[in-house]
Design a protein around this motif. Structure first.
Motif, mmCIF file in Angstrom:
data_model
loop_
_atom_site.group_PDB
_atom_site.id
_atom_site.type_symbol
_atom_site.label_atom_id
_atom_site.label_comp_id
_atom_site.label_asym_id
_atom_site.label_seq_id
_atom_site.Cartn_x
_atom_site.Cartn_y
_atom_site.Cartn_z
ATOM 1 N N THR A 102 0.845 -1.203 0.000
ATOM 2 C CA THR A 102 0.000 0.000 0.000
ATOM 3 C C THR A 102 0.878 1.250 0.000
ATOM 4 O O THR A 102 0.556 2.234 -0.671
ATOM 5 N N LEU A 103 1.995 1.217 0.728
ATOM 6 C CA LEU A 103 2.929 2.351 0.689
ATOM 7 C C LEU A 103 3.449 2.562 -0.725
ATOM 8 O O LEU A 103 3.470 3.692 -1.227
ATOM 9 N N TYR A 104 3.845 1.488 -1.395
ATOM 10 C CA TYR A 104 4.307 1.625 -2.782
ATOM 11 C C TYR A 104 3.208 2.239 -3.655
ATOM 12 O O TYR A 104 3.478 3.118 -4.480
ATOM 13 N N ALA A 105 1.971 1.785 -3.471
ATOM 14 C CA ALA A 105 0.853 2.341 -4.244
ATOM 15 C C ALA A 105 0.705 3.833 -3.963
ATOM 16 O O ALA A 105 0.500 4.637 -4.890
ATOM 17 N N LEU A 106 0.839 4.223 -2.699
ATOM 18 C CA LEU A 106 0.726 5.643 -2.348
ATOM 19 C C LEU A 106 1.890 6.459 -2.908
ATOM 20 O O LEU A 106 1.713 7.622 -3.276
ATOM 21 N N PHE A 107 3.089 5.855 -2.966
ATOM 22 C CA PHE A 107 4.243 6.564 -3.533
ATOM 23 C C PHE A 107 4.027 6.856 -5.017
ATOM 24 O O PHE A 107 4.699 7.719 -5.581
ATOM 25 N N ILE A 108 3.104 6.139 -5.630
ATOM 26 C CA ILE A 108 2.743 6.405 -7.027
ATOM 27 C C ILE A 108 1.506 7.301 -7.092
ATOM 28 O O ILE A 108 1.481 8.295 -7.812
ATOM 29 N N LEU A 109 0.477 6.950 -6.318
ATOM 30 C CA LEU A 109 -0.783 7.697 -6.369
ATOM 31 C C LEU A 109 -0.653 9.144 -5.893
ATOM 32 O O LEU A 109 -1.290 10.038 -6.464
ATOM 33 N N MET A 110 0.119 9.373 -4.851
ATOM 34 C CA MET A 110 0.259 10.746 -4.348
ATOM 35 C C MET A 110 0.838 11.678 -5.417
ATOM 36 O O MET A 110 0.242 12.721 -5.703
ATOM 37 N N PRO A 111 1.965 11.348 -6.024
ATOM 38 C CA PRO A 111 2.477 12.239 -7.070
ATOM 39 C C PRO A 111 1.540 12.353 -8.280
ATOM 40 O O PRO A 111 1.370 13.442 -8.830
ATOM 41 N N VAL A 112 0.932 11.247 -8.680
ATOM 42 C CA VAL A 112 0.050 11.282 -9.857
ATOM 43 C C VAL A 112 -1.156 12.185 -9.601
ATOM 44 O O VAL A 112 -1.517 13.003 -10.452
ATOM 45 N N THR A 113 -1.766 12.069 -8.422
ATOM 46 C CA THR A 113 -2.914 12.933 -8.118
ATOM 47 C C THR A 113 -2.474 14.385 -7.929
ATOM 48 O O THR A 113 -3.200 15.316 -8.317
ATOM 49 N N GLY A 114 -1.281 14.591 -7.362
ATOM 50 C CA GLY A 114 -0.752 15.954 -7.234
ATOM 51 C C GLY A 114 -0.478 16.576 -8.595
ATOM 52 O O GLY A 114 -0.794 17.749 -8.839
ATOM 53 N N ILE A 115 0.106 15.797 -9.504
ATOM 54 C CA ILE A 115 0.360 16.267 -10.869
ATOM 55 C C ILE A 115 -0.961 16.607 -11.558
ATOM 56 O O ILE A 115 -1.067 17.636 -12.240
ATOM 57 N N ASN A 122 -7.166 19.268 -12.130
ATOM 58 C CA ASN A 122 -8.180 18.305 -11.719
ATOM 59 C C ASN A 122 -8.413 18.435 -10.215
ATOM 60 O O ASN A 122 -7.660 17.894 -9.403
ATOM 61 N N ASP A 123 -9.470 19.157 -9.862
ATOM 62 C CA ASP A 123 -9.761 19.422 -8.455
ATOM 63 C C ASP A 123 -10.139 18.164 -7.681
ATOM 64 O O ASP A 123 -9.796 18.033 -6.499
ATOM 65 N N THR A 124 -10.836 17.235 -8.317
ATOM 66 C CA THR A 124 -11.241 16.003 -7.635
ATOM 67 C C THR A 124 -10.023 15.212 -7.194
ATOM 68 O O THR A 124 -9.930 14.777 -6.039
ATOM 69 N N LEU A 125 -9.064 15.018 -8.100
ATOM 70 C CA LEU A 125 -7.850 14.286 -7.737
ATOM 71 C C LEU A 125 -6.997 15.091 -6.760
ATOM 72 O O LEU A 125 -6.320 14.520 -5.909
ATOM 73 N N GLY A 126 -7.049 16.424 -6.865
ATOM 74 C CA GLY A 126 -6.342 17.268 -5.907
ATOM 75 C C GLY A 126 -6.888 17.099 -4.502
ATOM 76 O O GLY A 126 -6.122 17.053 -3.529
ATOM 77 N N GLU A 127 -8.208 16.989 -4.379
ATOM 78 C CA GLU A 127 -8.824 16.751 -3.062
ATOM 79 C C GLU A 127 -8.431 15.379 -2.526
ATOM 80 O O GLU A 127 -8.167 15.225 -1.336
ATOM 81 N N LEU A 128 -8.381 14.398 -3.403
ATOM 82 C CA LEU A 128 -7.950 13.055 -3.011
ATOM 83 C C LEU A 128 -6.499 13.088 -2.526
ATOM 84 O O LEU A 128 -6.153 12.486 -1.513
ATOM 85 N N HIS A 129 -5.652 13.830 -3.245
ATOM 86 C CA HIS A 129 -4.230 13.966 -2.920
ATOM 87 C C HIS A 129 -4.024 14.573 -1.529
ATOM 88 O O HIS A 129 -3.280 14.032 -0.718
ATOM 89 N N GLY A 130 -4.669 15.701 -1.284
ATOM 90 C CA GLY A 130 -4.463 16.431 -0.033
ATOM 91 C C GLY A 130 -5.347 15.969 1.106
ATOM 92 O O GLY A 130 -5.201 16.439 2.239
ATOM 93 N N GLY A 131 -6.254 15.021 0.834
ATOM 94 C CA GLY A 131 -7.181 14.540 1.854
ATOM 95 C C GLY A 131 -6.902 13.107 2.254
ATOM 96 O O GLY A 131 -5.939 12.826 2.976
ATOM 97 N N PRO A 132 -7.746 12.179 1.761
ATOM 98 C CA PRO A 132 -7.645 10.791 2.227
ATOM 99 C C PRO A 132 -6.310 10.106 1.929
ATOM 100 O O PRO A 132 -5.817 9.338 2.762
ATOM 101 N N LEU A 133 -5.698 10.373 0.777
ATOM 102 C CA LEU A 133 -4.414 9.729 0.487
ATOM 103 C C LEU A 133 -3.326 10.218 1.442
ATOM 104 O O LEU A 133 -2.495 9.431 1.901
#
Length: 167
Positions: A102-115, A122-133
């Motif tokens: 899950t950490l590896y997945a987050l190390f990918i998902l966090m930058p991708v949603t931030g990008i 993309n505000d939806t992915l930005g909220e995901l980035h700065g919130g639950p992730l």
């Protein structure tokens, strides 16, 4: 993966682990520049070159984390990883395996949603980035550190030494 014969992490694996840890903590702790840029964008206020520079630091560190994670995954698949110590209960081994992947997945998902937020709006992915992730990442980091401490002081295994001294 050739993990059965591997007893320790390589120098490259340890260097990638600690470099990524430093960059991740940097971005989690010093996210003010990006948060300020985001507030200005939401309010439609003027963004200065200094605001963009501060936000860019966060973005570039995030991109570096993503790239290092991909390298780390390739190295792990090629070199393998040590098995969990026999002292660790089976349920804890399963939990650790789930947490690590899950950490590896987050190390990918966090930058991708931030990008997606910073470069593509993309505000939806930005909220995901700065919130639950972000919350999940903090929780797993705490669990990861606590797990290492339990290994060191309760089970008295060499898990911590494998990632520091390579024994």
């Amino acid at each position: 993966m050739a993990s059965n014969s591997v007893t320790s992490y390589s120098i490259l694996q340890r260097a990638l682990h600690w470099l990524m840890a430093a960059l991740i903590f940097f971005n989690l702790i010093f996210s003010d520049g990006m948060e300020h840029w985001n507030r200005l964008m939401r309010r439609g206020e003027t963004i200065t070159p200094d605001d963009v520079s501060s936000a860019n630091i966060h973005a570039y560190v995030g991109i570096a984390i993503l790239l290092l994670c991909l390298v780390r995954l390739v190295v792990r698949l090629v070199q393998g990883a040590p098995e969990a110590p026999s002292e660790e209960p089976a349920l804890m081994k399963l939990g650790a395996k789930i947490a690590h992947w899950t950490l590896y997945a987050l190390f990918i998902l966090m930058p991708v949603t931030g990008i997606a937020k910073y470069y593509f709006g993309n505000d939806t992915l930005g909220e995901l980035h700065g919130g639950p992730l972000k919350v999940l990442l903090w929780a797993l980091i705490v669990a990861h550190i606590l797990g290492a401490l339990v290994h060191q002081f309760y089970w008295k295994t060499n898990v911590l030494a494998r990632m520091t001294r390579g024994v």
